[in-house]
Design a protein around this motif. Structure first.
Motif, PDB file in Angstrom:
ATOM      1  N   LYS A   1       0.895  -1.253   0.099  1.00 57.50           N
ATOM      2  CA  LYS A   1      -0.025   0.068   0.132  1.00 57.50           C
ATOM      3  C   LYS A   1       0.956   1.366   0.023  1.00 57.50           C
ATOM      4  CE  LYS A   1      -3.554   2.342   2.769  1.00 57.50           C
ATOM      5  NZ  LYS A   1      -4.337   2.508   4.296  1.00 57.50           N
ATOM      6  N   ARG A   2       0.410   1.991  -1.095  1.00 60.03           N
ATOM      7  CA  ARG A   2       1.546   3.426  -1.106  1.00 60.03           C
ATOM      8  C   ARG A   2       0.873   4.280   0.030  1.00 60.03           C
ATOM      9  NH1 ARG A   2       1.414   6.730  -6.558  1.00 60.03           N
ATOM     10  NH2 ARG A   2      -0.351   7.588  -5.727  1.00 60.03           N
ATOM     11  N   VAL A   3       1.876   4.852   1.127  1.00 58.20           N
ATOM     12  CA  VAL A   3       1.638   5.744   2.136  1.00 58.20           C
ATOM     13  C   VAL A   3       2.124   7.058   2.055  1.00 58.20           C
ATOM     14  CG1 VAL A   3       1.331   3.608   3.740  1.00 58.20           C
ATOM     15  CG2 VAL A   3       3.542   4.606   3.598  1.00 58.20           C
ATOM     16  N   LEU A   4       2.933   7.190   1.088  1.00 59.51           N
ATOM     17  CA  LEU A   4       3.363   8.487   0.880  1.00 59.51           C
ATOM     18  C   LEU A   4       3.774   8.691  -0.565  1.00 59.51           C
ATOM     19  CD1 LEU A   4       4.727  11.216   2.432  1.00 59.51           C
ATOM     20  CD2 LEU A   4       6.863  10.085   2.169  1.00 59.51           C
ATOM     21  N   HIS A   5       3.737   9.870  -1.259  1.00 54.29           N
ATOM     22  CA  HIS A   5       3.862  10.304  -2.713  1.00 54.29           C
ATOM     23  C   HIS A   5       4.190  11.648  -2.942  1.00 54.29           C
ATOM     24  CE1 HIS A   5       4.047   8.982  -6.844  1.00 54.29           C
ATOM     25  NE2 HIS A   5       2.962   9.730  -7.314  1.00 54.29           N
ATOM     26  N   GLU A   6       5.502  12.224  -2.746  1.00 54.51           N
ATOM     27  CA  GLU A   6       5.778  13.372  -2.575  1.00 54.51           C
ATOM     28  C   GLU A   6       6.583  13.765  -3.647  1.00 54.51           C
ATOM     29  OE1 GLU A   6       4.521  15.975  -0.886  1.00 54.51           O
ATOM     30  OE2 GLU A   6       3.212  14.667   0.417  1.00 54.51           O
ATOM     31  N   ALA A   7       6.429  14.723  -4.584  1.00 56.86           N
ATOM     32  CA  ALA A   7       7.300  15.255  -5.705  1.00 56.86           C
ATOM     33  C   ALA A   7       7.981  16.407  -5.398  1.00 56.86           C
ATOM     34  CB  ALA A   7       6.226  15.687  -6.919  1.00 56.86           C
ATOM     35  N   HIS A   8       9.232  16.356  -5.037  1.00 54.55           N
ATOM     36  CA  HIS A   8      10.172  17.395  -4.542  1.00 54.55           C
ATOM     37  C   HIS A   8      11.338  17.606  -5.627  1.00 54.55           C
ATOM     38  CE1 HIS A   8       8.329  17.492  -0.860  1.00 54.55           C
ATOM     39  NE2 HIS A   8       8.528  16.096  -0.465  1.00 54.55           N
ATOM     40  N   PHE A   9      11.851  18.638  -5.737  1.00 56.07           N
ATOM     41  CA  PHE A   9      13.272  18.967  -6.027  1.00 56.07           C
ATOM     42  C   PHE A   9      14.090  19.476  -5.323  1.00 56.07           C
ATOM     43  CE2 PHE A   9      16.055  21.239  -8.982  1.00 56.07           C
ATOM     44  CZ  PHE A   9      16.777  20.140  -9.679  1.00 56.07           C
ATOM     45  N   ARG A  10      15.117  18.905  -4.440  1.00 56.35           N
ATOM     46  CA  ARG A  10      15.528  19.285  -3.204  1.00 56.35           C
ATOM     47  C   ARG A  10      16.832  18.513  -2.922  1.00 56.35           C
ATOM     48  NH1 ARG A  10      10.880  16.747   0.945  1.00 56.35           N
ATOM     49  NH2 ARG A  10      11.531  14.620   0.886  1.00 56.35           N
ATOM     50  N   GLY A  11      17.535  18.971  -1.957  1.00 58.51           N
ATOM     51  CA  GLY A  11      18.480  18.267  -1.507  1.00 58.51           C
ATOM     52  C   GLY A  11      17.833  17.295  -0.229  1.00 58.51           C
ATOM     53  N   ALA A  12      18.729  16.159  -0.149  1.00 57.99           N
ATOM     54  CA  ALA A  12      18.048  15.361   1.286  1.00 57.99           C
ATOM     55  C   ALA A  12      18.459  15.786   2.334  1.00 57.99           C
ATOM     56  CB  ALA A  12      18.564  13.899   0.864  1.00 57.99           C
ATOM     57  N   ALA A  13      17.713  15.688   3.455  1.00 54.55           N
ATOM     58  CA  ALA A  13      17.942  16.098   4.798  1.00 54.55           C
ATOM     59  C   ALA A  13      17.094  15.221   5.455  1.00 54.55           C
ATOM     60  CB  ALA A  13      17.972  17.455   5.106  1.00 54.55           C
ATOM     61  N   PRO A  14      17.280  15.184   6.968  1.00 51.11           N
ATOM     62  CA  PRO A  14      16.421  14.364   7.830  1.00 51.11           C
ATOM     63  C   PRO A  14      15.302  15.139   8.049  1.00 51.11           C
ATOM     64  CG  PRO A  14      18.571  14.346   8.636  1.00 51.11           C
ATOM     65  CD  PRO A  14      18.785  15.390   7.552  1.00 51.11           C
ATOM     66  N   ASP A  15      14.055  14.181   8.177  1.00 46.85           N
ATOM     67  CA  ASP A  15      13.002  14.717   8.689  1.00 46.85           C
ATOM     68  C   ASP A  15      12.108  15.653   7.735  1.00 46.85           C
ATOM     69  OD1 ASP A  15      13.329  13.401  10.986  1.00 46.85           O
ATOM     70  OD2 ASP A  15      14.635  14.993  11.450  1.00 46.85           O
ATOM     71  N   GLN A  16      12.396  15.515   6.468  1.00 46.42           N
ATOM     72  CA  GLN A  16      11.601  16.395   5.353  1.00 46.42           C
ATOM     73  C   GLN A  16      10.239  15.791   5.201  1.00 46.42           C
ATOM     74  OE1 GLN A  16      14.635  15.774   2.257  1.00 46.42           O
ATOM     75  NE2 GLN A  16      15.056  17.936   2.424  1.00 46.42           N
ATOM     76  N   ASP A  17       9.886  14.409   5.300  1.00 46.20           N
ATOM     77  CA  ASP A  17       8.720  13.941   5.031  1.00 46.20           C
ATOM     78  C   ASP A  17       8.370  12.763   6.172  1.00 46.20           C
ATOM     79  OD1 ASP A  17       7.593  15.347   2.651  1.00 46.20           O
ATOM     80  OD2 ASP A  17       9.401  14.111   1.943  1.00 46.20           O
ATOM     81  N   LEU A  18       7.101  12.628   6.515  1.00 42.93           N
ATOM     82  CA  LEU A  18       6.768  11.776   7.418  1.00 42.93           C
ATOM     83  C   LEU A  18       5.687  10.717   6.844  1.00 42.93           C
ATOM     84  CD1 LEU A  18       7.270  10.855  10.643  1.00 42.93           C
ATOM     85  CD2 LEU A  18       5.211  11.851  11.109  1.00 42.93           C
ATOM     86  N   ALA A  19       5.981   9.443   6.915  1.00 42.86           N
ATOM     87  CA  ALA A  19       4.960   8.342   6.314  1.00 42.86           C
ATOM     88  C   ALA A  19       4.698   7.396   7.504  1.00 42.86           C
ATOM     89  CB  ALA A  19       5.650   7.222   5.429  1.00 42.86           C
ATOM     90  N   VAL A  20       3.366   7.134   7.695  1.00 44.69           N
ATOM     91  CA  VAL A  20       2.771   6.340   8.806  1.00 44.69           C
ATOM     92  C   VAL A  20       2.440   5.107   8.248  1.00 44.69           C
ATOM     93  CG1 VAL A  20       0.927   6.056  10.526  1.00 44.69           C
ATOM     94  CG2 VAL A  20       1.927   8.581  10.215  1.00 44.69           C
ATOM     95  N   ALA A  21       3.235   4.060   8.737  1.00 37.20           N
ATOM     96  CA  ALA A  21       3.023   2.751   8.200  1.00 37.20           C
ATOM     97  C   ALA A  21       2.194   1.817   9.001  1.00 37.20           C
ATOM     98  CB  ALA A  21       4.437   2.257   8.273  1.00 37.20           C
ATOM     99  N   GLU A  22       1.156   1.276   8.664  1.00 38.65           N
ATOM    100  CA  GLU A  22       0.241   0.415   9.131  1.00 38.65           C
ATOM    101  C   GLU A  22       1.025  -0.971   9.390  1.00 38.65           C
ATOM    102  OE1 GLU A  22      -2.525   0.741  10.483  1.00 38.65           O
ATOM    103  OE2 GLU A  22      -3.417   2.438   9.719  1.00 38.65           O
ATOM    104  N   ILE A  23       1.702  -1.323  10.318  1.00 44.15           N
ATOM    105  CA  ILE A  23       2.438  -2.469  10.468  1.00 44.15           C
ATOM    106  C   ILE A  23       1.505  -3.741  10.878  1.00 44.15           C
ATOM    107  CG2 ILE A  23       4.382  -3.567  11.752  1.00 44.15           C
ATOM    108  CD1 ILE A  23       5.005  -1.247   9.783  1.00 44.15           C
ATOM    109  N   LYS A  24       1.685  -5.128  10.402  1.00 43.09           N
ATOM    110  CA  LYS A  24       0.894  -5.957  10.873  1.00 43.09           C
ATOM    111  C   LYS A  24       1.854  -7.043  11.847  1.00 43.09           C
ATOM    112  CE  LYS A  24       1.772  -8.520   6.793  1.00 43.09           C
ATOM    113  NZ  LYS A  24       1.416  -9.011   5.381  1.00 43.09           N
ATOM    114  N   ALA A  25       0.983  -7.903  12.593  1.00 41.62           N
ATOM    115  CA  ALA A  25       2.029  -8.838  13.345  1.00 41.62           C
ATOM    116  C   ALA A  25       2.176 -10.089  12.256  1.00 41.62           C
ATOM    117  CB  ALA A  25       0.753  -9.510  14.089  1.00 41.62           C
ATOM    118  N   GLY A  26       3.634 -10.157  12.224  1.00 43.01           N
ATOM    119  CA  GLY A  26       4.209 -11.054  11.523  1.00 43.01           C
ATOM    120  C   GLY A  26       5.209 -10.265  10.434  1.00 43.01           C
TER     121      GLY A  26
END
Length: 724
Positions: free
Chosen positions: A162-187
């Motif tokens: 399942k796609r949880v993030l789809h961001e079009a940027h033109f930038r240099g990479a750095a920490p904490d630019q985006d946040l994705a929330v992942a639905e984790i399942k057992a297993g």
């Protein structure tokens, strides 16, 4: 020396530790994480993963794989679903870029919590490419895991298909630019990350964050020790709180007006001029009228090449900076339309590179103009044409002379009330994040492209011939830092600080938290009409569609100071700011080619002080042993608690990469804060202050005597000089 070096090398290879007596002992085994506790590891990313491990939750550590490159010609790869998005088969073979065979390979150099250079995977691929990263992990339970991300350029994240993030940027990479929330399942769980490159750098940052199932007390302790730099904040909530003191009104535009604002300036008669990136100049009548129907627009001039700034001399004369020249527009007959277009100066070069913008003009009391010239973009030499990467000075007679070098994308230049000149520069190669400089004759500001023209300037022998990449702005030698991080206990003779050979910024704008693409600085000279910040500086941000605030001071004759959030929630990227005679602030906007928050492609808005004074940090002063935070309103001492302020610090690397992260982030030891008798100044002792670092402040709980929370509980102080 050789024998000692050989001994140290052998010790490292053998996996043993060195103690002061130089006795050899077995390497210590990693400590077992205490179950269910907070575990500090000296920085936020490592502390998060160690704490997750202590709670027996997934850390995303383990084997990672990559597949690529796939094609991203004309940026089509961002939305195109290549085979890995449909199903990941580590044994599969795909058709990649230029029909080359692509297979999955183990990514053994990938590191969580670090900006990873993807370019090293494909040294021969420099533009228009896509790579996928893949990781599987086990979880004992189902929960929501936040994942902090950064990318150069676009990023998409898939969790269990399942796609949880789809961001079009033109930038240099750095920490904490985006946040994705992942639905984790057992297993077993699958994590797939897609990073598309357009040009320039190619990098990614990945690290988990603490989920809500970790106790709040632990999450608060992490935030206290290492304040979160997550930029995915509740901007709407912030804008709502700010609106009580600063109202935003939208100026209606004529139906045929594409107002991609490049410059704003008021005439003496109160009419507003706006030049545009499309080469037009509009005259806006009654711009501050309470009734929008009374605001009218007429065209004053047209036919210029990307007009990005102006200076008004009189009701009938205005100077406009366009890509190839400084132009004087004259309305000779006073009918509201320019009759004469006179070239004042065109002595800088233009090669055809789209990135060769020209900004300004700022004018001094002697009538001289100051103009900042963008370097080109991408491969090859970035200063293809003369004086690109420079600030130039143009006399009233039109004679040009070089003034300063080392500029990259200096989108905004202005004089402060004290007559000193400042400019803002944008993140990119040799500029790890956005910044503001005190502009001085003969100074070098870091980008080396323009150094090729020093030979034609009066600064031969006074500017560096070439620069070295990799030094830290706080003078730390990275090799020393790496050695210390190994945990070696052998005595280390600290080398003398080595600083980059340049004039450092007076303000660093931490990327994401304080904008992503700064524009023009402008000073509040309204004598209080705009609220409690008279004399301070305001800076727009073109990407985040916000206005930020800067409070400078001089220490040992050097400018430094703090930047603060001010007003969010504008409709489009803020490219130009201009104070009106009534004290309101106009924000000219555009997003074409650059992208911005806000949803509108261009426009003009007006920010007006409502008379409701906010409770906020007014300014920060450096003291001999810490900082003094002064507030707009007296604080209630009962709300301060044991530690009302947490402080962290970091520095930046001076290097050729396009953007980059903060380095050597650490929680600072803070002493007992003391509130002044009037309740307005909080003195905060901080030990071990060091120049060349940014000190980040986070308030926890202070309120005014009327019970108001501090509107913006964060601030960022750039320290260049220590109090003697």
């Amino acid at each position: 020396m050789t024998r000692l070096y050989s001994f140290l090398t052998a010790a490292l290879v053998a996996g043993v530790a060195l103690v002061p007596s130089q006795a050899l002992v077995p390497a210590a085994q990693p400590a077992k994480e205490p179950a269910g506790e907070y575990v500090s590891r000296g920085n936020r990313p490592d502390s998060v993963r160690a704490t997750l491990a202590a709670h027996k939750l997934p850390t995303l550590e383990g084997k990672w794989y990559f597949a690529g490159p796939f094609d991203n010609i004309n940026q089509t790869g961002f939305d195109f679903a290549f085979p890995p998005e449909k199903k990941v088969d580590l044994k599969a073979t795909y058709a990649g870029k230029s029909d080359a065979k692509v297979t999955w390979k183990e990514y053994d150099t990938f590191r969580l919590g670090k900006v990873t250079n993807l370019q090293r995977l494909f040294p021969d691929v420099t533009t228009d490419a896509v790579v996928y990263l893949y990781h599987t992990f086990e979880s004992p339970k189902a929960f929501k895991l936040p994942i902090s991300l950064g990318s150069d350029d676009t990023i998409s994240v898939f969790v269990n298909g399942k796609r949880v993030l789809h961001e079009a940027h033109f930038r240099g990479a750095a920490p904490d630019q985006d946040l994705a929330v992942a639905e984790i399942k057992a297993g077993t769980n699958e994590l797939l990350i897609k990073v598309c490159q357009e040009a320039g750098g190619w990098a990614v940052y990945v690290n988990p964050e603490l989920p809500d199932i970790v106790p709040q007390t632990i999450r608060k302790r992490l935030d206290r020790d290492f304040p979160s730099k997550n930029v995915v904040e509740s901007a709407q909530a912030a804008a709502k709180n700010e609106a009580a003191s600063y109202r935003i009104d939208t100026i209606p535009l004529a139906n045929d007006c594409v107002l991609e604002v490049g410059g704003l300036a008021f005439r003496p008669d109160g009419k507003l001029l706006a030049c545009t990136r499309r080469g037009d100049v509009y005259l806006i009548h009654n711009p501050t009228a309470p009734n929008p129907a009374d605001i009218k627009m007429t065209k004053f001039a047209t036919g210029m090449h990307e007009a990005l700034g102006m200076f008004v001399e009189s009701n009938n004369t205005v100077f406009v900076i366009q890509r190839p020249e400084l132009t004087k527009l004259i309305d000779a007959d006073g009918d509201g339309r320019a009759d004469e277009y006179q070239t004042v100066c065109d002595k800088w070069g233009v090669s055809g590179d789209y990135h060769e913008y020209a900004f300004g003009p700022a004018r001094d009391k002697q009538g001289n103009f100051f103009i900042t010239l963008n370097v080109g973009f991408g491969g090859g030499h970035q200063s293809k044409a003369p004086w690109r990467g420079w600030c130039v000075k143009v006399s009233p007679e039109g004679k040009m002379e070089p003034f300063a070098c080392g500029l990259r994308s200096p989108n905004g230049i202005n004089f402060a009330p004290d007559g000193e000149l400042f400019y803002c520069d944008n993140q990119g190669e040799w500029s790890v994040t956005n910044k503001m400089h005190h502009l001085k004759k003969g100074a070098f500001y870091g980008h080396p492209a323009g150094l090729r023209w020093v030979k034609d300037s009066p600064f031969v022998g006074k500017m560096p011939e070439k620069v070295a990449s990799g030094m830290w702005y706080d003078g730390t030698q990275p090799s020393q830092k790496k050695w210390n991080d190994l945990g070696r206990t052998i005595p280390w003779v600290r080398p003398a600080p080595v600083y980059p050979d340049l004039d450092p910024p007076c303000i660093w704008f931490p990327y994401g938290r304080m904008g992503k693409s700064v524009s023009e600085p402008i000073w509040d000279t309204t004598d209080g009409k705009f609220g409690p910040y008279a004399g301070q500086c305001f800076v727009g941000d073109q990407t985040n569609a916000v206005v930020m605030r800067v409070a400078l001071e001089q220490v040992n004759g050097v400018y430094q100071g703090a930047c603060f959030p001010f007003r969010s929630g504008l409709q489009c990227g803020v490219n130009r700011l201009c104070f009106a005679p009534d004290g309101s602030l106009f924000a000219g906007q555009t997003n074409r080619g650059w992208g911005s928050l806000g949803g509108k492609p261009y426009g003009l808005q007006r920010i007006t002080y409502t008379g409701v004074e906010p409770c906020d940090i007014h300014h920060i002063n450096l003291t001999k042993d810490g900082f003094a935070l002064t507030f707009t309103k007296p604080l209630d001492p009962k709300t301060l608690g044991q530690q009302p302020v947490s402080v962290s610090s970091y520095t930046y690397a001076y290097k050729s990469d396009y953007g980059g992260p903060e380095v050597d982030t650490r929680a600072e030891k803070v002493g007992a804060a003391v509130l002044s008798k009037d309740g307005k100044t909080l003195t905060v002792p901080v030990g071990g202050l060091k120049k060349g670092r940014v000190y980040e402040f986070r308030l926890d709980g202070p309120k005014s005597r009327a019970g108001e929370p501090v509107l913006h509980p964060e601030a960022y102080y750039t320290l260049n000089e220590l109090v003697k």
